[in-house]
Each structure stands twice: as structure tokens, then as C-alpha cells.
Design a protein around this motif. Sequence first.
Motif, PDB file in Angstrom:
ATOM      1  N   ASN A 135      47.189 -10.635  38.362  1.00  0.00           N
ATOM      2  CA  ASN A 135      48.474 -10.683  38.907  1.00  0.00           C
ATOM      3  C   ASN A 135      49.462 -10.204  37.848  1.00  0.00           C
ATOM      4  N   CYS A 136      49.120  -9.357  36.965  1.00  0.00           N
ATOM      5  CA  CYS A 136      49.988  -8.969  35.925  1.00  0.00           C
ATOM      6  C   CYS A 136      50.806  -7.954  36.451  1.00  0.00           C
ATOM      7  N   SER A 137      52.011  -8.111  36.473  1.00  0.00           N
ATOM      8  CA  SER A 137      53.111  -7.090  36.989  1.00  0.00           C
ATOM      9  C   SER A 137      53.791  -6.309  35.919  1.00  0.00           C
ATOM     10  N   THR A 138      53.430  -6.534  34.734  1.00  0.00           N
ATOM     11  CA  THR A 138      54.025  -5.918  33.416  1.00  0.00           C
ATOM     12  C   THR A 138      53.148  -4.652  33.079  1.00  0.00           C
ATOM     13  N   PRO A 139      53.612  -3.332  33.214  1.00  0.00           N
ATOM     14  CA  PRO A 139      52.800  -2.270  33.307  1.00  0.00           C
ATOM     15  C   PRO A 139      52.126  -2.087  31.886  1.00  0.00           C
ATOM     16  N   GLU A 140      52.935  -2.433  30.956  1.00  0.00           N
ATOM     17  CA  GLU A 140      52.565  -2.175  29.396  1.00  0.00           C
ATOM     18  C   GLU A 140      51.244  -3.199  29.007  1.00  0.00           C
ATOM     19  N   VAL A 141      51.488  -4.213  29.619  1.00  0.00           N
ATOM     20  CA  VAL A 141      50.445  -5.142  29.184  1.00  0.00           C
ATOM     21  C   VAL A 141      49.282  -5.019  30.014  1.00  0.00           C
ATOM     22  N   GLU A 142      49.405  -4.780  31.218  1.00  0.00           N
ATOM     23  CA  GLU A 142      48.314  -4.154  32.063  1.00  0.00           C
ATOM     24  C   GLU A 142      47.494  -3.146  31.464  1.00  0.00           C
ATOM     25  N   GLU A 143      48.061  -2.097  31.165  1.00  0.00           N
ATOM     26  CA  GLU A 143      47.441  -0.947  30.606  1.00  0.00           C
ATOM     27  C   GLU A 143      46.765  -1.264  29.335  1.00  0.00           C
ATOM     28  N   SER A 144      47.445  -2.229  28.420  1.00  0.00           N
ATOM     29  CA  SER A 144      46.766  -2.435  27.208  1.00  0.00           C
ATOM     30  C   SER A 144      45.421  -3.185  27.128  1.00  0.00           C
ATOM     31  N   LEU A 145      45.575  -4.266  28.093  1.00  0.00           N
ATOM     32  CA  LEU A 145      44.225  -4.866  28.694  1.00  0.00           C
ATOM     33  C   LEU A 145      43.150  -3.966  29.183  1.00  0.00           C
ATOM     34  N   ARG A 146      43.658  -3.135  30.078  1.00  0.00           N
ATOM     35  CA  ARG A 146      42.734  -2.203  30.575  1.00  0.00           C
ATOM     36  C   ARG A 146      42.036  -1.129  29.619  1.00  0.00           C
ATOM     37  N   GLY A 147      42.835  -0.901  28.577  1.00  0.00           N
ATOM     38  CA  GLY A 147      42.368  -0.069  27.446  1.00  0.00           C
ATOM     39  C   GLY A 147      41.259  -0.712  26.591  1.00  0.00           C
ATOM     40  N   LEU A 148      41.452  -2.156  26.512  1.00  0.00           N
ATOM     41  CA  LEU A 148      40.558  -2.743  25.653  1.00  0.00           C
ATOM     42  C   LEU A 148      39.210  -3.116  26.381  1.00  0.00           C
ATOM     43  N   ARG A 149      39.198  -3.113  27.617  1.00  0.00           N
ATOM     44  CA  ARG A 149      38.012  -3.432  28.646  1.00  0.00           C
ATOM     45  C   ARG A 149      37.343  -1.794  28.629  1.00  0.00           C
ATOM     46  N   ASN A 150      38.278  -0.833  28.740  1.00  0.00           N
ATOM     47  CA  ASN A 150      37.727   0.350  28.645  1.00  0.00           C
ATOM     48  C   ASN A 150      36.969   0.960  27.655  1.00  0.00           C
ATOM     49  N   ALA A 151      37.634   0.437  26.383  1.00  0.00           N
ATOM     50  CA  ALA A 151      36.888   0.821  24.905  1.00  0.00           C
ATOM     51  C   ALA A 151      35.721   0.248  24.875  1.00  0.00           C
ATOM     52  N   ASN A 152      35.671  -1.350  25.369  1.00  0.00           N
ATOM     53  CA  ASN A 152      34.235  -1.911  25.459  1.00  0.00           C
ATOM     54  C   ASN A 152      33.152  -1.326  26.052  1.00  0.00           C
ATOM     55  N   ILE A 153      33.314  -0.728  27.043  1.00  0.00           N
ATOM     56  CA  ILE A 153      32.485   0.164  28.086  1.00  0.00           C
ATOM     57  C   ILE A 153      32.244   1.312  27.249  1.00  0.00           C
ATOM     58  N   ALA A 154      33.201   1.876  26.649  1.00  0.00           N
ATOM     59  CA  ALA A 154      32.830   3.207  25.889  1.00  0.00           C
ATOM     60  C   ALA A 154      31.848   2.874  24.752  1.00  0.00           C
ATOM     61  N   ALA A 155      32.144   1.844  24.187  1.00  0.00           N
ATOM     62  CA  ALA A 155      31.277   1.602  23.231  1.00  0.00           C
ATOM     63  C   ALA A 155      29.714   1.117  23.675  1.00  0.00           C
ATOM     64  N   ILE A 156      29.592   0.703  24.678  1.00  0.00           N
ATOM     65  CA  ILE A 156      28.333   0.243  25.141  1.00  0.00           C
ATOM     66  C   ILE A 156      27.700   1.832  25.560  1.00  0.00           C
ATOM     67  N   ARG A 157      28.454   2.738  26.098  1.00  0.00           N
ATOM     68  CA  ARG A 157      27.911   3.831  26.429  1.00  0.00           C
ATOM     69  C   ARG A 157      27.411   4.817  25.239  1.00  0.00           C
ATOM     70  N   SER A 158      28.345   4.560  24.299  1.00  0.00           N
ATOM     71  CA  SER A 158      27.966   5.406  23.150  1.00  0.00           C
ATOM     72  C   SER A 158      26.516   4.964  22.513  1.00  0.00           C
ATOM     73  N   ARG A 159      26.204   3.427  22.469  1.00  0.00           N
ATOM     74  CA  ARG A 159      25.084   3.058  22.131  1.00  0.00           C
ATOM     75  C   ARG A 159      23.845   3.340  22.830  1.00  0.00           C
ATOM     76  N   ILE A 160      24.127   3.460  24.147  1.00  0.00           N
ATOM     77  CA  ILE A 160      23.006   3.942  25.062  1.00  0.00           C
ATOM     78  C   ILE A 160      22.757   5.449  24.886  1.00  0.00           C
ATOM     79  N   GLU A 161      23.851   6.408  24.566  1.00  0.00           N
ATOM     80  CA  GLU A 161      23.704   7.756  24.434  1.00  0.00           C
ATOM     81  C   GLU A 161      22.804   7.969  23.314  1.00  0.00           C
ATOM     82  N   ALA A 162      23.172   7.263  22.118  1.00  0.00           N
ATOM     83  CA  ALA A 162      22.447   7.246  21.148  1.00  0.00           C
ATOM     84  C   ALA A 162      20.951   6.658  21.230  1.00  0.00           C
ATOM     85  N   ASP A 163      20.647   5.872  22.166  1.00  0.00           N
ATOM     86  CA  ASP A 163      19.167   5.775  22.312  1.00  0.00           C
ATOM     87  C   ASP A 163      18.557   6.727  23.036  1.00  0.00           C
ATOM     88  N   ILE A 164      19.380   7.459  23.982  1.00  0.00           N
ATOM     89  CA  ILE A 164      18.773   8.720  24.614  1.00  0.00           C
ATOM     90  C   ILE A 164      18.345   9.694  23.597  1.00  0.00           C
TER      91      ILE A 164
END
Length: 223
Positions: free
Chosen positions: A142-171
Amino acid sequence: MVSSKAGEETEATPVARASGAAKARPASRTRGRPRSFDRETALEKAILAFWERGYEATSVSDLTRVMDIGAPSLYAAFGDKRSLFEEVVREYGVRYGSFTERALAEEPDARAGVTRMLREAAAEYTDPAHPHGCLVVHAATNCSTPEVEESLRGLRNANIAAIRSRIEADIATGALPPATDAAALARHTGAMIQGMSQQARDGASREELEAVVEIAMAIWPRT
């Protein structure tokens, strides 16, 4: 000489009276000094407040109450609410959220890293010593502050990107099959960890979440 002494005594009388009047007058109140506080303790209390309530639902008055400081002290030490929250998120990552990064860095492959990450999330998200779930996930509710929402989204996506990078290295090394969809597998892991956060807030136990982890890891491809 006598008249001179009398004159001196006459001149001294008003001074004495003035001195006596000054002593009789109540002392003026001095302005109180700002209340001192331990910054690290106050920051920890702010972390717990945002973690429990989320960003939008936590007001400045809530923060001053739980941090046990006045609004001027809060602004002087941390800036406005958004600046304080940014520091809270950084410190949360150090104090409570670093298990995800460590798991990926320290385990020999992506599968082991993700397994450890999810198991530690099950433990961390249900720890009775602090609010349940993940602050980075819950604070966006329920966050209605765009800057905060975007910042938190960026952190979550960065975590997914780190997981993907590790998977790609194993491939690349053959630890995972070449046909493995790294993006989908990483996104699945992100969905699991974010869902576990909400499940923990809804009352799921550590054991229940660990059972979910076993099912989640059963779908991982094998060579």
C-alpha cells in the motif's frame, strides 16, 4: 570625612536594595537542551517500526514515540521520514537481510545457494525476536510514495538478478543443463522468497515454510 562617609553610605543604600530585590526575584528559566539519545538504538527501533507497519502506515509521530525522541532530534539526526527509511533499509540489509547474499556467495553452486537462502529465510522470517517476514517486501504494501516504491522494487529485482547470475554461471560450467531457463528459475526463487515473507506474516511456522522449501527445490533441473 564624616560627611563623605555618610554620602558613601547614602549612595550604597540603593545598591543594597537593588541587590536584595534581585535575590528576591525568581530565577529566569533557561531553555532546555535537546534530549540526548543513542543513535544506534534509535535506528534499531525505527527498523522495527517500519518492519512491522510498512512505510506508508508509519507516521513521524509513530517514529518519535517508538524511538523515544522528539521530532527536532529525529530530523537533526536522520533527516525527514524518507531519509530515515532509506537508512533503515540499508541497515536492515546489514543486520537482518544479508543471509541471501552470503548464501549465494558461499555455497558451491546455485542450487545449494538457493536452498540455503530459502531455509534461512524460513528461520529469519519467523523469528519471534522481531517482526515476521521481510521488511523490503512488506514495506512496499500500500505504498503511495513512488520513489520509495521504486527503490524497494529495485532491491527485490537486484536480488533476482543476483540469483539469475549464479544460475547462468552454473549453466556455463555444466553444473546445470544448458536448456535451463535462468530467468524463469530466478524469478521462481524470487516469488518463493517473497511469498514466504507474506506467509510468515500470516502465521506460517518455520517448519511449514521449510516444507515449502523442499517442494520448491524439487523442481530444480539436474544434470
